[in-house]
Structures are given as C-alpha cells and as structure tokens.
Design a protein around this motif. Structure first.
Motif, PDB file in Angstrom:
ATOM      1  N   ALA A  20       1.006  -1.364   0.053  1.00 24.11           N
ATOM      2  CA  ALA A  20       0.021  -0.635   0.299  1.00 24.11           C
ATOM      3  C   ALA A  20       0.963   1.465  -0.313  1.00 24.11           C
ATOM      4  CB  ALA A  20      -0.638  -0.297   1.050  1.00 24.11           C
ATOM      5  N   ALA A  21       2.348   1.183  -0.474  1.00 27.08           N
ATOM      6  CA  ALA A  21       2.841   2.133  -0.711  1.00 27.08           C
ATOM      7  C   ALA A  21       2.539   3.521  -0.914  1.00 27.08           C
ATOM      8  CB  ALA A  21       4.485   1.775  -1.240  1.00 27.08           C
ATOM      9  N   SER A  22       1.639   3.577  -2.356  1.00 27.35           N
ATOM     10  CA  SER A  22       1.972   4.356  -2.690  1.00 27.35           C
ATOM     11  C   SER A  22      -0.084   5.415  -2.022  1.00 27.35           C
ATOM     12  CB  SER A  22       0.831   4.015  -4.457  1.00 27.35           C
ATOM     13  OG  SER A  22      -0.169   2.921  -4.289  1.00 27.35           O
ATOM     14  N   VAL A  23      -0.684   4.233  -1.119  1.00 27.71           N
ATOM     15  CA  VAL A  23      -1.844   5.276  -0.680  1.00 27.71           C
ATOM     16  C   VAL A  23      -1.658   4.921   0.731  1.00 27.71           C
ATOM     17  CG1 VAL A  23      -3.590   4.750  -2.671  1.00 27.71           C
ATOM     18  CG2 VAL A  23      -2.980   3.077  -0.435  1.00 27.71           C
ATOM     19  N   ILE A  24      -0.813   4.226   1.562  1.00 28.63           N
ATOM     20  CA  ILE A  24      -0.294   4.638   2.878  1.00 28.63           C
ATOM     21  C   ILE A  24       0.043   6.039   3.775  1.00 28.63           C
ATOM     22  CG2 ILE A  24       1.867   4.521   3.149  1.00 28.63           C
ATOM     23  CD1 ILE A  24      -0.602   2.250   5.145  1.00 28.63           C
ATOM     24  N   GLU A  25       0.041   6.635   2.932  1.00 37.50           N
ATOM     25  CA  GLU A  25       0.275   8.301   3.918  1.00 37.50           C
ATOM     26  C   GLU A  25      -0.823   9.197   3.377  1.00 37.50           C
ATOM     27  OE1 GLU A  25       5.035   8.591   2.576  1.00 37.50           O
ATOM     28  OE2 GLU A  25       3.793   9.317   0.802  1.00 37.50           O
ATOM     29  N   LYS A  26      -1.671   8.762   2.705  1.00 40.59           N
ATOM     30  CA  LYS A  26      -2.976   9.529   1.973  1.00 40.59           C
ATOM     31  C   LYS A  26      -3.291   8.885   3.459  1.00 40.59           C
ATOM     32  CE  LYS A  26      -6.751  10.632  -0.829  1.00 40.59           C
ATOM     33  NZ  LYS A  26      -6.330  11.090  -2.353  1.00 40.59           N
ATOM     34  N   THR A  27      -4.208   7.745   4.160  1.00 47.03           N
ATOM     35  CA  THR A  27      -4.567   7.035   4.702  1.00 47.03           C
ATOM     36  C   THR A  27      -4.394   7.402   6.039  1.00 47.03           C
ATOM     37  OG1 THR A  27      -4.840   5.213   3.101  1.00 47.03           O
ATOM     38  CG2 THR A  27      -4.988   4.398   5.155  1.00 47.03           C
ATOM     39  N   LEU A  28      -2.922   7.458   6.371  1.00 49.52           N
ATOM     40  CA  LEU A  28      -2.426   8.216   7.982  1.00 49.52           C
ATOM     41  C   LEU A  28      -3.488   9.608   7.634  1.00 49.52           C
ATOM     42  CD1 LEU A  28       0.366   5.670   8.362  1.00 49.52           C
ATOM     43  CD2 LEU A  28      -1.039   5.346   9.149  1.00 49.52           C
ATOM     44  N   ALA A  29      -2.218   9.970   6.720  1.00 52.88           N
ATOM     45  CA  ALA A  29      -3.104  11.354   7.119  1.00 52.88           C
ATOM     46  C   ALA A  29      -4.902  11.815   7.157  1.00 52.88           C
ATOM     47  CB  ALA A  29      -3.192  12.105   5.652  1.00 52.88           C
ATOM     48  N   SER A  48       4.305  -6.619   2.819  1.00 57.40           N
ATOM     49  CA  SER A  48       4.527  -6.166   1.167  1.00 57.40           C
ATOM     50  C   SER A  48       5.561  -6.485   0.598  1.00 57.40           C
ATOM     51  CB  SER A  48       4.412  -4.434   1.756  1.00 57.40           C
ATOM     52  OG  SER A  48       3.105  -4.469   2.178  1.00 57.40           O
ATOM     53  N   GLU A  49       5.775  -6.452  -0.473  1.00 57.60           N
ATOM     54  CA  GLU A  49       6.766  -6.439  -1.282  1.00 57.60           C
ATOM     55  C   GLU A  49       7.746  -5.050  -1.771  1.00 57.60           C
ATOM     56  OE1 GLU A  49       5.476  -9.048  -4.195  1.00 57.60           O
ATOM     57  OE2 GLU A  49       5.697 -10.576  -2.764  1.00 57.60           O
ATOM     58  N   ASP A  50       7.169  -3.743  -1.571  1.00 60.17           N
ATOM     59  CA  ASP A  50       7.501  -2.832  -1.924  1.00 60.17           C
ATOM     60  C   ASP A  50       7.739  -1.593  -0.568  1.00 60.17           C
ATOM     61  OD1 ASP A  50       4.647  -1.879  -0.030  1.00 60.17           O
ATOM     62  OD2 ASP A  50       3.834  -1.719  -2.406  1.00 60.17           O
ATOM     63  N   ILE A  51       7.021  -0.698  -0.563  1.00 58.18           N
ATOM     64  CA  ILE A  51       8.038   0.275   0.738  1.00 58.18           C
ATOM     65  C   ILE A  51       6.934   0.899   1.372  1.00 58.18           C
ATOM     66  CG2 ILE A  51      10.042   0.956  -0.767  1.00 58.18           C
ATOM     67  CD1 ILE A  51       8.764   3.716  -0.570  1.00 58.18           C
ATOM     68  N   THR A  52       5.938  -0.119   1.518  1.00 60.90           N
ATOM     69  CA  THR A  52       4.793   0.668   2.546  1.00 60.90           C
ATOM     70  C   THR A  52       4.923   0.322   4.319  1.00 60.90           C
ATOM     71  OG1 THR A  52       3.096  -0.613   1.132  1.00 60.90           O
ATOM     72  CG2 THR A  52       2.964  -0.927   3.951  1.00 60.90           C
ATOM     73  N   TYR A  53       6.285  -0.431   4.618  1.00 59.93           N
ATOM     74  CA  TYR A  53       6.904  -0.431   6.586  1.00 59.93           C
ATOM     75  C   TYR A  53       7.576   1.001   5.898  1.00 59.93           C
ATOM     76  CZ  TYR A  53       8.352  -1.806  10.253  1.00 59.93           C
ATOM     77  OH  TYR A  53       9.372  -2.458  11.666  1.00 59.93           O
ATOM     78  N   LYS A  54       8.022   0.915   5.687  1.00 60.85           N
ATOM     79  CA  LYS A  54       9.355   2.425   5.291  1.00 60.85           C
ATOM     80  C   LYS A  54       8.810   2.885   5.790  1.00 60.85           C
ATOM     81  CE  LYS A  54      12.712   4.360   3.142  1.00 60.85           C
ATOM     82  NZ  LYS A  54      14.304   4.661   2.033  1.00 60.85           N
ATOM     83  N   LYS A  55       6.970   3.497   5.101  1.00 57.37           N
ATOM     84  CA  LYS A  55       6.600   5.206   4.649  1.00 57.37           C
ATOM     85  C   LYS A  55       5.681   4.950   6.320  1.00 57.37           C
ATOM     86  CE  LYS A  55       6.210   5.658   0.097  1.00 57.37           C
ATOM     87  NZ  LYS A  55       5.186   6.341  -0.998  1.00 57.37           N
ATOM     88  N   MET A  56       5.015   3.219   6.837  1.00 54.69           N
ATOM     89  CA  MET A  56       4.653   3.521   7.885  1.00 54.69           C
ATOM     90  C   MET A  56       5.067   4.182   9.113  1.00 54.69           C
ATOM     91  SD  MET A  56       2.491  -0.162   7.657  1.00 54.69           S
ATOM     92  CE  MET A  56       0.887  -0.210   7.291  1.00 54.69           C
ATOM     93  N   ARG A  57       6.686   3.089   8.873  1.00 58.46           N
ATOM     94  CA  ARG A  57       7.487   3.919  10.536  1.00 58.46           C
ATOM     95  C   ARG A  57       7.916   5.415  10.318  1.00 58.46           C
ATOM     96  NH1 ARG A  57       8.257   1.146  14.519  1.00 58.46           N
ATOM     97  NH2 ARG A  57      10.853   1.649  14.702  1.00 58.46           N
TER      98      ARG A  57
END
Length: 84
Positions: A20-29, A48-57
């Motif tokens: 969910a790297a493409s939407v995680i920041e918008k979701t958290l906002a 996840s196989e993308d950078i979802t975890y990094k963006k979550m952190r």
C-alpha cells in the motif's frame, strides 16, 4: 453517557496493509485528521513487497508499526495482533 465521558474514551484503530505504499500516507493523514483526539493506532505491514513498511515507520511517530511475513493470508488480523 455525557459529553465528558465521550472525551475520555479511546478508539483503537488497527490498520493492516499489503503493498500500500502508494496510498499509506494519504490513509494515515485521513486518520490523523479525524475529530477524535483520543485514539491508539496499530499499524501492521502484512508482508508487503514494496516500501509500505518504511512509509508506515516514518508516518507512525509514536504509534506502533510492525511487519510480518505474509505466510497466512487467511488470518492476518489474528497473526498481526501477536506483533503488538
């Protein structure tokens, strides 16, 4: 229940994400912009196989962020709760 009691209640939000790297920041906002100020947020990256975890952190700040391997696609909710 009076207004003073509502202010003291805490809402628990568990967000489990997969690729969910493409939407995680918008979701958290969206979560952070709610009127409710008393909440706990538990974030789990479900292998996840993308950078979802990094963006979550980065976005999580004081909130809990965990990562697990995507081994059990039928039970991520229960398995993810074991991380916290």
């Amino acid at each position: 229940m009076g207004e003073s009691n509502k202010e003291k209640e805490t809402v628990s939000i568990i967000l489990i994400a997969y690729n969910a790297a493409s939407v995680i920041e918008k979701t958290l906002a969206s979560i952070f912009n709610q009127d409710c100020s008393s909440f706990e947020l538990i974030l789990v990256d479900n292998g996840s196989e993308d950078i979802t975890y990094k963006k979550m952190r980065v976005a999580a700040g004081e909130y809990i962020a965990g990562k697990r391997d995507n081994e059990n696609s039928y039970g991520p909710d229960t398995e993810s709760l074991r991380l916290v």
